[in-house]
Design a protein around this motif. Structure first.
Motif, mmCIF file in Angstrom:
data_model
loop_
_atom_site.group_PDB
_atom_site.id
_atom_site.type_symbol
_atom_site.label_atom_id
_atom_site.label_comp_id
_atom_site.label_asym_id
_atom_site.label_seq_id
_atom_site.Cartn_x
_atom_site.Cartn_y
_atom_site.Cartn_z
ATOM 1 N N TYR A 24 -18.757 79.657 -9.862
ATOM 2 C CA TYR A 24 -18.505 79.216 -8.494
ATOM 3 C C TYR A 24 -18.280 77.707 -8.484
ATOM 4 O O TYR A 24 -18.647 77.019 -9.415
ATOM 5 C CB TYR A 24 -19.656 79.588 -7.558
ATOM 6 C CG TYR A 24 -21.007 79.053 -7.986
ATOM 7 C CD1 TYR A 24 -21.442 77.797 -7.594
ATOM 8 C CD2 TYR A 24 -21.847 79.818 -8.781
ATOM 9 C CE1 TYR A 24 -22.671 77.317 -7.988
ATOM 10 C CE2 TYR A 24 -23.077 79.346 -9.181
ATOM 11 C CZ TYR A 24 -23.487 78.095 -8.776
ATOM 12 O OH TYR A 24 -24.706 77.618 -9.168
ATOM 13 N N ASP A 25 -17.679 77.250 -7.408
ATOM 14 C CA ASP A 25 -17.454 75.810 -7.269
ATOM 15 C C ASP A 25 -18.790 75.130 -7.024
ATOM 16 O O ASP A 25 -19.580 75.560 -6.180
ATOM 17 C CB ASP A 25 -16.512 75.519 -6.109
ATOM 18 C CG ASP A 25 -15.110 76.027 -6.370
ATOM 19 O OD1 ASP A 25 -14.748 76.123 -7.564
ATOM 20 O OD2 ASP A 25 -14.393 76.323 -5.412
ATOM 21 N N ALA A 26 -19.025 74.073 -7.744
ATOM 22 C CA ALA A 26 -20.279 73.340 -7.601
ATOM 23 C C ALA A 26 -20.314 72.613 -6.263
ATOM 24 O O ALA A 26 -19.282 72.252 -5.703
ATOM 25 C CB ALA A 26 -20.440 72.343 -8.739
ATOM 26 N N ASP A 27 -21.518 72.406 -5.777
ATOM 27 C CA ASP A 27 -21.717 71.647 -4.552
ATOM 28 C C ASP A 27 -21.317 70.205 -4.832
ATOM 29 O O ASP A 27 -21.782 69.593 -5.788
ATOM 30 C CB ASP A 27 -23.186 71.732 -4.130
ATOM 31 C CG ASP A 27 -23.399 71.318 -2.685
ATOM 32 O OD1 ASP A 27 -22.493 70.674 -2.118
ATOM 33 O OD2 ASP A 27 -24.458 71.634 -2.134
ATOM 34 N N ASN A 28 -20.436 69.649 -4.015
ATOM 35 C CA ASN A 28 -19.923 68.309 -4.293
ATOM 36 C C ASN A 28 -20.888 67.200 -3.862
ATOM 37 O O ASN A 28 -20.612 66.032 -4.064
ATOM 38 C CB ASN A 28 -18.556 68.108 -3.636
ATOM 39 C CG ASN A 28 -18.589 68.359 -2.151
ATOM 40 O OD1 ASN A 28 -19.616 68.714 -1.593
ATOM 41 N ND2 ASN A 28 -17.453 68.211 -1.515
ATOM 42 N N ARG A 29 -22.020 67.562 -3.273
ATOM 43 C CA ARG A 29 -23.021 66.564 -2.875
ATOM 44 C C ARG A 29 -23.987 66.314 -4.020
ATOM 45 O O ARG A 29 -24.301 67.215 -4.789
ATOM 46 C CB ARG A 29 -23.816 67.066 -1.669
ATOM 47 C CG ARG A 29 -22.947 67.325 -0.452
ATOM 48 C CD ARG A 29 -23.736 67.975 0.626
ATOM 49 N NE ARG A 29 -23.980 69.379 0.262
ATOM 50 C CZ ARG A 29 -24.486 70.289 1.069
ATOM 51 N NH1 ARG A 29 -24.860 69.955 2.272
ATOM 52 N NH2 ARG A 29 -24.655 71.529 0.675
ATOM 53 N N ASP A 30 -24.443 65.098 -4.125
ATOM 54 C CA ASP A 30 -25.481 64.827 -5.121
ATOM 55 C C ASP A 30 -26.832 65.259 -4.530
ATOM 56 O O ASP A 30 -26.946 65.457 -3.321
ATOM 57 C CB ASP A 30 -25.472 63.362 -5.561
ATOM 58 C CG ASP A 30 -25.811 62.399 -4.450
ATOM 59 O OD1 ASP A 30 -25.846 62.823 -3.282
ATOM 60 O OD2 ASP A 30 -26.053 61.209 -4.750
ATOM 61 N N PRO A 31 -27.860 65.418 -5.366
ATOM 62 C CA PRO A 31 -29.152 65.940 -4.885
ATOM 63 C C PRO A 31 -29.774 65.116 -3.757
ATOM 64 O O PRO A 31 -30.350 65.686 -2.825
ATOM 65 C CB PRO A 31 -30.025 65.921 -6.132
ATOM 66 C CG PRO A 31 -29.069 66.054 -7.259
ATOM 67 C CD PRO A 31 -27.840 65.326 -6.822
ATOM 68 N N THR A 32 -29.650 63.808 -3.800
ATOM 69 C CA THR A 32 -30.260 62.998 -2.739
ATOM 70 C C THR A 32 -29.518 63.164 -1.414
ATOM 71 O O THR A 32 -30.139 63.220 -0.349
ATOM 72 C CB THR A 32 -30.294 61.512 -3.125
ATOM 73 O OG1 THR A 32 -28.975 61.073 -3.449
ATOM 74 C CG2 THR A 32 -31.203 61.280 -4.309
ATOM 75 N N GLN A 33 -28.211 63.291 -1.495
ATOM 76 C CA GLN A 33 -27.425 63.501 -0.277
ATOM 77 C C GLN A 33 -27.741 64.871 0.329
ATOM 78 O O GLN A 33 -27.901 64.994 1.549
ATOM 79 C CB GLN A 33 -25.936 63.385 -0.582
ATOM 80 C CG GLN A 33 -25.048 63.542 0.627
ATOM 81 C CD GLN A 33 -23.568 63.500 0.280
ATOM 82 O OE1 GLN A 33 -23.191 63.488 -0.884
ATOM 83 N NE2 GLN A 33 -22.725 63.479 1.296
ATOM 84 N N ALA A 34 -27.857 65.899 -0.508
ATOM 85 C CA ALA A 34 -28.192 67.237 -0.024
ATOM 86 C C ALA A 34 -29.588 67.256 0.604
ATOM 87 O O ALA A 34 -29.807 67.905 1.633
ATOM 88 C CB ALA A 34 -28.112 68.248 -1.161
ATOM 89 N N LEU A 35 -30.518 66.520 0.008
ATOM 90 C CA LEU A 35 -31.880 66.446 0.540
ATOM 91 C C LEU A 35 -31.901 65.742 1.898
ATOM 92 O O LEU A 35 -32.566 66.207 2.833
ATOM 93 C CB LEU A 35 -32.792 65.732 -0.456
ATOM 94 C CG LEU A 35 -34.265 65.639 -0.094
ATOM 95 C CD1 LEU A 35 -34.875 67.024 0.064
ATOM 96 C CD2 LEU A 35 -35.016 64.858 -1.163
#
Length: 156
Positions: A24-35
């Motif tokens: 699947y396509d990876a989430d383009n957000r980095d972990p801190t942005q997603a948090l």
């Protein structure tokens, strides 16, 4: 007897081996942005629940959920927020809330329901509430929602 050959990872030598990142396509957000987005959604959902807007709260939390292996904290916050919505909704309001969701959001809700059921004994997890939502969601979205959820490789 030498069994060291069993410790060799033969997939390393296979050029056609399917990697998890290819599924699947990876989430383009980095972990801190997603948090940060998960925390912002949590605040937004609380304000919507204070206004008794269950449908709006569901739409907010189910829109663009965190996917991927590196966003576990964001996934946990999103699950906790969703469980808060589910636990605070009256059973008579469930069909109306589900009908207000798009098909993709209904599929995402099903993913969260299965994740919540898998985490039995978790503080906010109430099996009867999750099963009630599952029943209503299956009645409205049909069994196709279950099939799409089970075959989708992206996990919430």
């Amino acid at each position: 007897m030498d069994v060291a050959f069993r410790k060799i990872d033969i997939d390393v030598y296979d050029e056609d081996a399917l990697q998890e990142s290819e599924l699947y396509d990876a989430d383009n957000r980095d972990p801190t942005q997603a948090l940060e987005e998960a925390r912002a959604r949590q605040v937004s959902v609380r304000s919507l629940l204070a206004k008794n807007d269950t449908a709006g709260a569901l739409t907010t939390i189910l829109d663009n959920p965190p996917y991927g292996p590196n966003v576990e904290d964001a996934k946990t916050i999103s699950l906790q927020t969703l469980l808060t919505i589910l636990n605070s909704t009256k059973s008579t309001e469930i069909p109306t809330a589900i009908n207000s969701l798009s098909i993709d959001s209904q599929d995402t809700l099903m993913k969260y329901l299965y994740k919540g059921m898998a985490m039995s004994g978790w503080a906010d997890s109430n099996a009867s509430v999750l099963l009630s939502w599952h029943e209503k969601l299956t009645e409205i979205a049909g069994t196709g929602c279950i099939v799409r959820t089970m075959t989708d490789r992206r996990t919430v």
